[in-house]
Write a protein that holds these residues in place. Structure first.
Motif, PDB file in Angstrom:
ATOM      1  N   GLY A 119      -5.347  24.485  18.244  1.00 52.84           N
ATOM      2  CA  GLY A 119      -4.616  24.404  16.991  1.00 52.84           C
ATOM      3  C   GLY A 119      -5.371  23.618  15.941  1.00 52.84           C
ATOM      4  N   VAL A 120      -5.270  24.073  14.715  1.00 54.85           N
ATOM      5  CA  VAL A 120      -5.824  23.367  13.561  1.00 54.85           C
ATOM      6  C   VAL A 120      -4.643  22.949  12.698  1.00 54.85           C
ATOM      7  CG1 VAL A 120      -7.343  23.518  11.572  1.00 54.85           C
ATOM      8  CG2 VAL A 120      -7.910  24.796  13.655  1.00 54.85           C
ATOM      9  N   GLN A 121      -4.621  21.687  12.270  1.00 50.36           N
ATOM     10  CA  GLN A 121      -3.460  21.182  11.540  1.00 50.36           C
ATOM     11  C   GLN A 121      -3.876  20.357  10.329  1.00 50.36           C
ATOM     12  OE1 GLN A 121      -1.249  18.817  14.346  1.00 50.36           O
ATOM     13  NE2 GLN A 121      -3.006  17.567  14.904  1.00 50.36           N
ATOM     14  N   ALA A 122      -3.010  20.354   9.339  1.00 50.01           N
ATOM     15  CA  ALA A 122      -3.241  19.568   8.127  1.00 50.01           C
ATOM     16  C   ALA A 122      -1.916  19.349   7.418  1.00 50.01           C
ATOM     17  CB  ALA A 122      -4.228  20.275   7.200  1.00 50.01           C
ATOM     18  N   GLY A 123      -1.803  18.218   6.717  1.00 50.34           N
ATOM     19  CA  GLY A 123      -0.585  17.956   5.974  1.00 50.34           C
ATOM     20  C   GLY A 123      -0.519  16.543   5.435  1.00 50.34           C
ATOM     21  N   PRO A 124       0.542  16.232   4.700  1.00 47.04           N
ATOM     22  CA  PRO A 124       0.709  14.897   4.103  1.00 47.04           C
ATOM     23  C   PRO A 124       1.351  13.917   5.083  1.00 47.04           C
ATOM     24  CG  PRO A 124       2.497  16.307   3.407  1.00 47.04           C
ATOM     25  CD  PRO A 124       1.603  17.160   4.269  1.00 47.04           C
ATOM     26  N   PHE A 125       1.309  12.631   4.727  1.00 44.57           N
ATOM     27  CA  PHE A 125       2.015  11.613   5.503  1.00 44.57           C
ATOM     28  C   PHE A 125       2.484  10.501   4.576  1.00 44.57           C
ATOM     29  CE2 PHE A 125      -2.208   9.721   5.394  1.00 44.57           C
ATOM     30  CZ  PHE A 125      -1.951   8.372   5.234  1.00 44.57           C
ATOM     31  N   VAL A 126       3.499   9.782   5.034  1.00 45.38           N
ATOM     32  CA  VAL A 126       3.940   8.540   4.392  1.00 45.38           C
ATOM     33  C   VAL A 126       3.852   7.440   5.437  1.00 45.38           C
ATOM     34  CG1 VAL A 126       5.420   9.640   2.675  1.00 45.38           C
ATOM     35  CG2 VAL A 126       6.375   8.996   4.890  1.00 45.38           C
ATOM     36  N   SER A 127       3.623   6.212   4.999  1.00 41.60           N
ATOM     37  CA  SER A 127       3.413   5.103   5.918  1.00 41.60           C
ATOM     38  C   SER A 127       3.996   3.814   5.341  1.00 41.60           C
ATOM     39  CB  SER A 127       1.905   4.940   6.171  1.00 41.60           C
ATOM     40  OG  SER A 127       1.647   3.817   6.964  1.00 41.60           O
ATOM     41  N   VAL A 128       4.610   3.015   6.209  1.00 44.72           N
ATOM     42  CA  VAL A 128       5.105   1.689   5.838  1.00 44.72           C
ATOM     43  C   VAL A 128       4.512   0.692   6.829  1.00 44.72           C
ATOM     44  CG1 VAL A 128       7.114   0.215   5.522  1.00 44.72           C
ATOM     45  CG2 VAL A 128       7.246   2.626   4.896  1.00 44.72           C
ATOM     46  N   SER A 129       3.881  -0.371   6.314  1.00 44.97           N
ATOM     47  CA  SER A 129       3.166  -1.323   7.159  1.00 44.97           C
ATOM     48  C   SER A 129       3.835  -2.682   7.176  1.00 44.97           C
ATOM     49  CB  SER A 129       1.719  -1.490   6.657  1.00 44.97           C
ATOM     50  OG  SER A 129       1.049  -0.268   6.612  1.00 44.97           O
ATOM     51  N   THR A 130       3.528  -3.448   8.225  1.00 38.31           N
ATOM     52  CA  THR A 130       3.942  -4.845   8.265  1.00 38.31           C
ATOM     53  C   THR A 130       3.125  -5.635   7.246  1.00 38.31           C
ATOM     54  OG1 THR A 130       2.357  -5.292  10.041  1.00 38.31           O
ATOM     55  CG2 THR A 130       4.605  -4.738  10.695  1.00 38.31           C
ATOM     56  N   ARG A 131       3.522  -6.853   6.998  1.00 40.29           N
ATOM     57  CA  ARG A 131       2.898  -7.658   5.952  1.00 40.29           C
ATOM     58  C   ARG A 131       1.471  -8.051   6.329  1.00 40.29           C
ATOM     59  NH1 ARG A 131       5.523 -13.229   3.569  1.00 40.29           N
ATOM     60  NH2 ARG A 131       4.216 -13.419   1.728  1.00 40.29           N
ATOM     61  N   GLU A 132       0.571  -7.873   5.407  1.00 43.75           N
ATOM     62  CA  GLU A 132      -0.808  -8.343   5.566  1.00 43.75           C
ATOM     63  C   GLU A 132      -1.145  -9.188   4.346  1.00 43.75           C
ATOM     64  OE1 GLU A 132      -4.612  -9.268   6.592  1.00 43.75           O
ATOM     65  OE2 GLU A 132      -3.037  -8.438   7.865  1.00 43.75           O
ATOM     66  N   ARG A 133      -1.670 -10.375   4.585  1.00 39.91           N
ATOM     67  CA  ARG A 133      -1.958 -11.318   3.497  1.00 39.91           C
ATOM     68  C   ARG A 133      -3.376 -11.858   3.636  1.00 39.91           C
ATOM     69  NH1 ARG A 133       2.236 -15.834   1.559  1.00 39.91           N
ATOM     70  NH2 ARG A 133       2.848 -14.044   0.320  1.00 39.91           N
ATOM     71  N   GLU A 134      -4.077 -11.834   2.527  1.00 39.60           N
ATOM     72  CA  GLU A 134      -5.402 -12.450   2.468  1.00 39.60           C
ATOM     73  C   GLU A 134      -5.225 -13.879   1.976  1.00 39.60           C
ATOM     74  OE1 GLU A 134      -8.983 -12.142  -0.573  1.00 39.60           O
ATOM     75  OE2 GLU A 134      -8.639 -10.237   0.434  1.00 39.60           O
ATOM     76  N   ARG A 135      -5.685 -14.851   2.797  1.00 38.38           N
ATOM     77  CA  ARG A 135      -5.466 -16.264   2.483  1.00 38.38           C
ATOM     78  C   ARG A 135      -6.809 -17.007   2.339  1.00 38.38           C
ATOM     79  NH1 ARG A 135      -1.762 -15.113   6.563  1.00 38.38           N
ATOM     80  NH2 ARG A 135       0.429 -15.389   6.004  1.00 38.38           N
ATOM     81  N   HIS A 136      -6.901 -17.734   1.249  1.00 39.19           N
ATOM     82  CA  HIS A 136      -8.027 -18.643   1.035  1.00 39.19           C
ATOM     83  C   HIS A 136      -7.469 -19.890   0.358  1.00 39.19           C
ATOM     84  CE1 HIS A 136     -10.672 -15.302   1.986  1.00 39.19           C
ATOM     85  NE2 HIS A 136     -10.075 -14.586   1.062  1.00 39.19           N
ATOM     86  N   GLU A 137      -8.235 -20.962   0.384  1.00 40.19           N
ATOM     87  CA  GLU A 137      -7.740 -22.185  -0.256  1.00 40.19           C
ATOM     88  C   GLU A 137      -7.626 -22.018  -1.761  1.00 40.19           C
ATOM     89  OE1 GLU A 137     -11.019 -25.300  -0.627  1.00 40.19           O
ATOM     90  OE2 GLU A 137     -11.551 -24.243   1.225  1.00 40.19           O
ATOM     91  N   TRP A 138      -8.346 -21.020  -2.324  1.00 41.32           N
ATOM     92  CA  TRP A 138      -8.316 -20.831  -3.779  1.00 41.32           C
ATOM     93  C   TRP A 138      -7.506 -19.607  -4.201  1.00 41.32           C
ATOM     94  CZ3 TRP A 138     -12.703 -20.414  -0.745  1.00 41.32           C
ATOM     95  CH2 TRP A 138     -13.170 -19.113  -0.543  1.00 41.32           C
ATOM     96  N   LYS A 139      -7.068 -18.769  -3.226  1.00 41.03           N
ATOM     97  CA  LYS A 139      -6.372 -17.542  -3.600  1.00 41.03           C
ATOM     98  C   LYS A 139      -5.586 -17.003  -2.415  1.00 41.03           C
ATOM     99  CE  LYS A 139      -5.673 -13.978  -6.429  1.00 41.03           C
ATOM    100  NZ  LYS A 139      -4.991 -14.088  -7.717  1.00 41.03           N
ATOM    101  N   THR A 140      -4.395 -16.468  -2.689  1.00 46.16           N
ATOM    102  CA  THR A 140      -3.600 -15.762  -1.685  1.00 46.16           C
ATOM    103  C   THR A 140      -3.057 -14.490  -2.325  1.00 46.16           C
ATOM    104  OG1 THR A 140      -2.933 -17.808  -0.584  1.00 46.16           O
ATOM    105  CG2 THR A 140      -1.586 -15.874  -0.170  1.00 46.16           C
ATOM    106  N   ARG A 141      -3.177 -13.369  -1.624  1.00 46.35           N
ATOM    107  CA  ARG A 141      -2.630 -12.119  -2.156  1.00 46.35           C
ATOM    108  C   ARG A 141      -2.185 -11.211  -1.015  1.00 46.35           C
ATOM    109  NH1 ARG A 141      -8.077  -9.273  -4.726  1.00 46.35           N
ATOM    110  NH2 ARG A 141      -9.355  -9.341  -2.855  1.00 46.35           N
ATOM    111  N   ASP A 142      -1.174 -10.387  -1.300  1.00 43.22           N
ATOM    112  CA  ASP A 142      -0.584  -9.488  -0.310  1.00 43.22           C
ATOM    113  C   ASP A 142      -1.121  -8.077  -0.465  1.00 43.22           C
ATOM    114  OD1 ASP A 142       1.095 -11.378   0.889  1.00 43.22           O
ATOM    115  OD2 ASP A 142       2.584 -11.137  -0.707  1.00 43.22           O
TER     116      ASP A 142
END
Length: 199
Positions: A119-142
């Motif tokens: 079988g050959v398949q193709a199509g769209p998807f939707v995704s919801v993720s758990t929280r991921e945060r980039e942390r530094h002493e000078w910056k934090t962003r989600d």
């Protein structure tokens, strides 16, 4: 309006019951990467994870079917970052690891070869993720938890057991906020799975 929606839902349910839906499960390894584009140069930072899913195969004809899945995937990767802090650029590499609940809906074209099926398949998807945060002493962003994208792949099946390879790419930039000189970052995955269809 409600009456029309109820009738439409009952028609779809009736069609699905007559369509002889085949249910299945799959599990395997997923190679996830964050794709970064800087000055038209593409870089990747990847990691190994896992993917498990339940699926349904809804036949449309002898050759075609619709195959929705509900998948739980360990995603992530790495990318280069740069911050301007007090006229000094802080640079480094950030590694990510998070979990996503995905709903791909694929159109499948089937080729029957005796006791084997491809079988050959193709199509769209939707995704919801758990929280991921980039942390530094000078910056934090989600990271953005929501993503939409598209995938394509193929599978080989023999006596209800199948092996599949499936690749997908997200269309939404994972970073909510960035410096003017930073690039866009997208989530990509390639999954290798073994599965079983209950017939």
């Amino acid at each position: 309006m409600r009456k029309g929606g109820f009738i439409l839902m009952m028609c779809l349910l009736s069609w699905a019951m007559e369509a002889k839906i085949t249910w299945g499960v799959r599990a395997g390894l997923s190679y996830s990467s964050l794709t970064q584009i800087v000055d038209e140069e593409v870089t990747y930072g990847g990691r190994l994870g896992f993917s498990v899913a339940g699926l349904a195969d809804i036949p449309l004809s002898r050759r075609f079917s619709i195959c929705p899945e509900l998948a739980f995937v360990n995603q992530g990767g790495s990318y280069d970052y740069a911050y301007l802090v007090y006229d000094d650029i802080k640079a480094g590499r950030h590694a990510c690891n998070y979990y996503s609940l995905q709903l791909p809906v694929n159109l499948v074209y089937k080729i029957n070869l005796g006791n084997w099926q491809m079988g050959v398949q193709a199509g769209p998807f939707v995704s919801v993720s758990t929280r991921e945060r980039e942390r530094h002493e000078w910056k934090t962003r989600d990271f953005r938890p929501f993503d939409i994208g598209a995938g394509t792949g193929l599978y080989v099946e023999h006596r209800h057991v199948f092996f599949s390879v499936y690749a997908q790419t997200g269309f939404i930039d994972k970073l909510r906020e960035k410096q003017p000189f930073e690039s866009q970052i997208y989530q990509n995955d390639v999954t290798f799975s073994f599965g079983y269809r209950f017939r």
